[in-house]
Design an enzyme around this catalytic site. Structure first.
Site, PDB file in Angstrom:
ATOM      1  N   GLU A  81      49.935 -12.740 -48.618  1.00  0.00           N
ATOM      2  CA  GLU A  81      51.159 -13.532 -48.793  1.00  0.00           C
ATOM      3  C   GLU A  81      51.498 -14.355 -47.550  1.00  0.00           C
ATOM      4  O   GLU A  81      51.608 -13.799 -46.452  1.00  0.00           O
ATOM      5  CB  GLU A  81      52.324 -12.580 -49.130  1.00  0.00           C
ATOM      6  CG  GLU A  81      53.604 -13.311 -49.469  1.00  0.00           C
ATOM      7  CD  GLU A  81      54.718 -12.365 -49.944  1.00  0.00           C
ATOM      8  OE1 GLU A  81      54.414 -11.331 -50.565  1.00  0.00           O
ATOM      9  OE2 GLU A  81      55.879 -12.669 -49.666  1.00  0.00           O
ATOM     10  N   LYS A 265      60.767  -3.997 -50.900  1.00  0.00           N
ATOM     11  CA  LYS A 265      59.485  -4.695 -51.054  1.00  0.00           C
ATOM     12  C   LYS A 265      59.213  -5.529 -49.808  1.00  0.00           C
ATOM     13  O   LYS A 265      58.080  -5.600 -49.331  1.00  0.00           O
ATOM     14  CB  LYS A 265      59.509  -5.571 -52.311  1.00  0.00           C
ATOM     15  CG  LYS A 265      58.163  -6.158 -52.701  1.00  0.00           C
ATOM     16  CD  LYS A 265      57.853  -7.479 -52.050  1.00  0.00           C
ATOM     17  CE  LYS A 265      56.511  -8.030 -52.520  1.00  0.00           C
ATOM     18  NZ  LYS A 265      56.157  -9.276 -51.828  1.00  0.00           N
ATOM     19  N   ASP A 281      45.813   4.822 -47.202  1.00  0.00           N
ATOM     20  CA  ASP A 281      46.107   4.821 -48.632  1.00  0.00           C
ATOM     21  C   ASP A 281      47.494   4.212 -48.855  1.00  0.00           C
ATOM     22  O   ASP A 281      48.507   4.892 -48.716  1.00  0.00           O
ATOM     23  CB  ASP A 281      46.038   6.282 -49.132  1.00  0.00           C
ATOM     24  CG  ASP A 281      46.307   6.416 -50.610  1.00  0.00           C
ATOM     25  OD1 ASP A 281      46.816   5.468 -51.228  1.00  0.00           O
ATOM     26  OD2 ASP A 281      46.015   7.500 -51.150  1.00  0.00           O
ATOM     27  N   HIS A 379      58.707 -20.382 -46.570  1.00  0.00           N
ATOM     28  CA  HIS A 379      57.593 -20.057 -47.444  1.00  0.00           C
ATOM     29  C   HIS A 379      56.778 -21.296 -47.800  1.00  0.00           C
ATOM     30  O   HIS A 379      55.579 -21.251 -47.906  1.00  0.00           O
ATOM     31  CB  HIS A 379      58.174 -19.500 -48.756  1.00  0.00           C
ATOM     32  CG  HIS A 379      57.715 -18.129 -49.069  1.00  0.00           C
ATOM     33  ND1 HIS A 379      58.140 -17.035 -48.367  1.00  0.00           N
ATOM     34  CD2 HIS A 379      56.871 -17.657 -50.015  1.00  0.00           C
ATOM     35  CE1 HIS A 379      57.582 -15.960 -48.868  1.00  0.00           C
ATOM     36  NE2 HIS A 379      56.798 -16.307 -49.864  1.00  0.00           N
TER      37      HIS A 379
END
Ligand code: MEV
Length: 426
Positions: A81, A265, A281, A379
């Site tokens: 991202e 998130k 993991d 972004h």
């Protein structure tokens, strides 16, 4: 070693690769594993999972400006991202002005669960197990002599009773196991499997599941930082406005699970990038983080933001972090090994302290953007580069086309293709 690299962003890819390790901390092979793609060979991958046919790679960027517990650290981050690496680096710079990140972890204790069914009297079975706790822990301690030598091993045994499940009452045993520098799943699962027959003998019941819990709430990492008020002003936004906007944004996540999921998130954008690059993991870390965020019964933000007496912005993050520096892919994957070396990480606890700091920085980057100019502006610049590449731009044209798309406020593939066509026709 300084994690401050002014102008690093503007260097060419080759220059960044050359300047990554000016102090020569890494061997040529290790440097290669970080900079040459791919660090893992298909032959090595073939020993890691089943039915291997190839590799899947991710961009690897460097989080700059991080200072964790007074030590500078360059943070390798694997993520697809745009804005994640830039956001973390920028916020680490702001935090640095307030002394960087202070982080610590609890002992690396994991929980192994055993589900005990078919006991006549759960309360008595619980007492019988607790009476034999010494014997059970001693048995578990013998399973892994290496871990024992390193100071790890079983620490405690707890018994819980679930009276009203869909299948009636049953017991759950928690084996608390200090796994030191391992992620710990193997050690804990082996110990649970080994103890199961003894538990059955003691209680007359049947042990069904024997598996570690990913709600690693005894293996928690915490970070805090102070952003001096003076660091917060930018563009048309004054410092108080930015600070209060960040606190207001956090308050939204504190009370609303819909917002908290997105807020967390954003934290995981940074956390996972380091978890992945070190061969850990990330599903386990994700599961633990979200379960921990819901531990009160209501899902909420993992971080907090407030102001101190001087008006500075103060942030903290607390979350389970079951990550290892030995065993599994951390040892096998050349990029993971080199990543740990670049960070100068010597223990799993130290790695968790860096990761939780990156999570906090990443959270700040998102909140600062959302509370001011909105997320899309930052972004778009990077997204525009991806669009430019997808449209077929090459070399210098990538940046030029991206700039043009942002200027036109049309970051779309059709427009990118159109511009490229115009340029080629000229
Ligand atoms: C995007 O990947 C992450 C954010 O949505 C996080 C947030 O909203 O806090 C920007």
């Amino acid at each position: 070693m300084s994690s401050r690299r002014p102008g690093f962003y503007n260097l060419s890819l080759e220059e960044r690769q050359q300047q990554l390790d000016p102090d020569g901390l890494l061997s040529a092979e290790e440097l290669d594993a970080l900079t040459a793609s791919p660090g893992l060979t298909v032959g090595q991958a073939d020993h890691m999972i089943e039915n291997v046919v190839g590799l899947h790679t991710l961009p690897l960027g460097i989080g700059l400006n991080f200072m964790v517990n007074g030590r500078d650290v360059l943070v390798p981050m694997a993520v697809e991202e745009p804005s994640v690496v830039a956001g973390a680096s920028f916020m680490a710079k702001l935090a640095r002005a307030g002394g960087g990140f202070t982080a610590h972890t609890s002992e690396p204790q994991m929980i192994g669960q055993m589900q005990l069914l078919e006991v006549d009297d759960p309360a008595t079975a619980r007492l019988k197990i607790l009476e034999q706790k010494g014997q059970l822990l001693a048995e578990a301690a013998e399973i892994d002599p290496i871990l024992k030598k390193l100071g790890g091993g079983p620490r405690d045994l707890e018994v819980r009773i679930f009276e009203d499940s869909p299948i009636g009452a049953f017991l759950v045993l928690h084996l608390i196991y200090d796994v030191r520098d391992a992620m710990g799943a193997n050690a804990v699962n082996t110990a649970c499997e080994r103890l199961a027959p003894i538990v059955e003998e003691i209680t007359g019941g049947r042990v069904h599941l024997r598996i570690l819990s990913n709600l690693a709430d005894r293996r928690v990492a915490r970070a805090r930082c102070t952003i001096p008020l003076s660091e917060l002003a930018f563009g048309d936004f004054n410092a108080e406005e930015v600070r209060d906007g960040i606190i207001e944004a956090w308050a939204f996540a504190a009370v609303d699970p819909y917002r908290a999921a997105t807020h967390n998130k954003g934290i995981m954008n940074g956390v996972d990038a380091v978890v992945i690059v070190t061969g850990n993991d990330w599903r386990a870390v994700e599961a633990g983080a979200h379960a921990y965020a819901a531990r009160s019964g209501q899902y909420t933000a993992l971080s907090t933001w407030s102001k101190d007496a001087e008006g500075n912005l103060v942030g903290s993050l607390e979350m389970p972090l079951a990550v290892g520096t030995v065993g599994g892919a951390t040892k096998v994957h050349p990029t993971a090994r080199a990543a740990l070396k670049l960070m100068g990480v010597e223990s799993a606890m130290q790695l968790a302290e860096i990761i939780v700091s990156v999570g906090l920085a990443q959270n700040l980057a998102a909140l600062r953007a959302l509370a001011t100019e909105g997320i899309q502006r930052g972004h778009m610049g990077l997204h525009a580069r991806q669009v430019a590449v997808a449209a077929g731009a090459e070399g210098d044209d990538i940046a030029r086309l991206a700039q043009q798309l942002v200027k036109e406020k049309k970051v779309r593939i059709d427009r990118a293709e159109e511009i490229l066509k115009e340029w080629r026709n000229q």
